[in-house]
Design an enzyme around this catalytic site. Structure first.
Site, short mmCIF file in Angstrom:
data_model
loop_
_atom_site.label_atom_id
_atom_site.label_comp_id
_atom_site.label_asym_id
_atom_site.label_seq_id
_atom_site.Cartn_x
_atom_site.Cartn_y
_atom_site.Cartn_z
CE LYS A 1 8.72 -17.94 8.81
NZ LYS A 1 9.61 -17.80 9.99
CB SER B 1 7.48 -18.39 13.36
OG SER B 1 8.67 -17.95 12.70
CB SER C 1 11.48 -19.02 13.84
OG SER C 1 10.56 -18.60 14.80
N1 GLN Z 1 9.43 -18.19 19.23
C1 GLN Z 1 10.07 -16.91 19.24
C2 GLN Z 1 9.03 -15.81 19.24
O1 GLN Z 1 7.90 -16.14 19.35
C3 GLN Z 1 10.98 -16.78 18.06
C4 GLN Z 1 10.26 -16.52 16.81
C5 GLN Z 1 11.17 -16.40 15.62
O2 GLN Z 1 12.33 -16.80 15.68
N2 GLN Z 1 10.63 -15.83 14.56
O3 GLN Z 1 9.32 -14.67 19.14
#
Ligand code: GLN
Length: 489
Positions: free
Chosen positions: A81, A156, A180
């Site tokens: 990532k 994400s 995410s």
């Molecule tokens: N979807 C969640 C957010 O927008 C979690 C994102 C994540 O786990 N990085 O914050």
């Protein structure tokens, strides 16, 4: 024995092929680089492809394999990532702000992969600064879900999930602040493990919300996740939040019987918010676990409704502080011809960040401001404690929790971009786990309307072994994890 194409094989199959010299790491790496060339125009899962360095790493791995000093992951390709700093290689975090950033050092996780002899194919697409649930907030455009390119891969870590599901890498890393790793794993039909907070070093992993962020593997199988966790878990003197807890061999307990294990079903996670066909499919998965000897018991997590709002106060407060370092002065994007220092700050940040990140910095700054700190931030910290206590109470009666990963299957591209609240709600079943710092894993559990769905397992602190054990046992009696989308087989 296994004649399936290299991109359909698990890490343990690939490792055995490498050790038996059925193929070399250079051949394996070239196979994935070719697939990236062939398919990534559609999926947009990579931000940077590192063909030259990957082939050099593969060559070095082949030498190690020839000399007989290779480990279980030596020569295995991986996609990282783009949130992990990689020395000499662009590390963008999905943002225009870091589009020009060449990291001067590598994250501890990256160094551990290097030490294991893994081959980095490239850096994977993600929501800007890991803020989002669909990868549509990336400066580099959205990734697509290989099961249906008109839908999102989740976020994400959507680039990571799409790349593994589409066979553009056999394993990828993700990070999970509120879901995410698990939500994109569910949307793309792969296995995603968010370990306990502090299990893997965060050094060199670009911070979003430091008391939540945790790295983990995105793989086809639980066994693959165990192999990877063996290589990267553990204390790091460079990360004061990493734990000194010993690291077991996670592969040793995969085949333990789950007879007599008690699984808790949180009743607040099986309500009308959950799509009814998903509920039916998950029930079948739970039946499969019962056939393996597990017992099931209903439990209650009474503060569940507060998880999303609590997260969106605390995570945003932390992000407003973490992202203050992007000021156009030391590194990252700087605006053209600033008139003075204030103009430099304002325009560099105004032009370097996109809307979702700006919204979060503003809300986080607001909740931390003198007049509102007690009403929002401090209150949310107290609710966080209540949510963690819900889990501790439930674990007095059961060994592990079992529930959905996400309330829906992958949604359409653009479907939720104009409605941030509905986007935030796609994490209703994953976020509480991060508030409590617990390990959680999503495993492929079936299909609804030809789209994959995940079953989530939630464990007690540092009980990744148990999650991996249950996941592996489930995967010995089901084959959802070995399905690949038709256009990418
Ligand atoms: N979807 C969640 C957010 O927008 C979690 C994102 C994540 O786990 N990085 O914050």
């Amino acid at each position: 024995m296994s004649q399936s194409p290299l991109h359909q094989q698990t890490l343990s199959q690939l490792a055995s092929g490498l050790h038996k010299k059925s193929f070399s790491s250079v051949e394996l790496t070239s196979h994935f680089l070719d697939r990236i060339k062939q398919y990534d125009n559609q999926l947009n899962s990579y931000i940077t492809v590192c063909d030259k360095t990957a082939l050099a790493q593969a060559k070095a791995a082949d030498e190690r394999l020839a000399q007989g000093n290779a480990g279980p992951l030596t020569g295995i390709p991986i996609g990282q990532k783009d949130i992990f700093c990689t020395q000499g290689i662009k590390t963008s975090c999905g943002s225009k702000m870091l589009d020009n950033f060449i990291a001067p050092y590598s994250a501890t996780l990256i160094e551990k992969c290097d030490t294991a002899g893994m081959v980095m194919l490239g850096k994977l697409n993600m929501d800007e600064f890991a803020m989002g649930s669909s990868t549509e907030n990336s400066f580099y455009g959205p990734s697509k879900n290989p099961w249906d390119e008109n839908t999102v891969p989740g976020g994400s870590s959507g680039g990571s999930a799409a790349a593994v599901a589409g066979g553009l890498c056999p394993i990828a890393t993700g990070t999970d602040t509120g879901g995410s790793i698990r939500q994109p794993a569910s949307f793309c039909g792969i296995t995603g493990l968010k370990p306990t907070y502090g299990r893997i070093s965060r050094y060199g992993m670009i911070a979003f919300a430091s008391s939540f962020d945790q790295a983990g593997p995105m793989t086809r199988t639980a066994e693959d996740a165990a192999l990877f966790l063996n290589a990267v878990a553990g204390f790091d003197p460079k990360d004061s939040t990493s734990c000194e807890e010993p690291v077991p061999d996670y592969t040793q307990t995969l085949n333990d019987s789950i007879e007599g294990l008690t699984l808790g079903l949180p009743k607040e996670y099986f309500t009308d918010d959950l799509d009814s066909s998903i509920a039916t499919t998950l029930n079948d998965a739970i039946e499969a676990l019962k056939k393996l000897g597990a017992k099931v018991k209903e439990v209650s997590l009474p503060h569940t409704d507060y998880a999303v709002p609590t997260y969106y106060i605390l995570a945003l407060a932390e992000c407003s502080s973490n992202l203050s370092r992007y000021d156009g002065v030391r590194f990252g994007y700087r605006c053209e011809n600033p008139k003075n220092l204030t103009d430099l700050y304002e325009r560099s940040r105004g032009e370097g960040f996109a809307d979702e990140v700006k919204r979060r910095i503003m809300l986080g700054t607001y909740t931390l401001s003198a007049g509102y700190y007690d009403a929002y931030y401090l209150k949310a910290q107290k609710v966080r404690r209540l949510i963690a206590q819900d889990f501790h109470k439930a674990f007095a009666d059961v060994d592990m929790l079992v529930c959905p990963t996400s309330p829906t299957t992958a949604f359409g591209l653009g479907e939720k971009t104009s409605d941030p609240i509905s986007m935030y709600l796609s994490d209703i079943y994953t976020i509480a786990v991060n508030l409590a710092g617990l390990p959680g894993m999503s495993i492929p559990a079936g299909f609804v309307n030809e789209k994959p769905i995940g079953l989530q397992l939630i464990g007690q602190h540092f009980q990744e072994s148990k999650l991996l054990n249950v996941g592996h046992q489930f995967q010995t009696v089901t084959d959802w994890h070995s399905n690949m989308p038709a256009n990418y087989r």
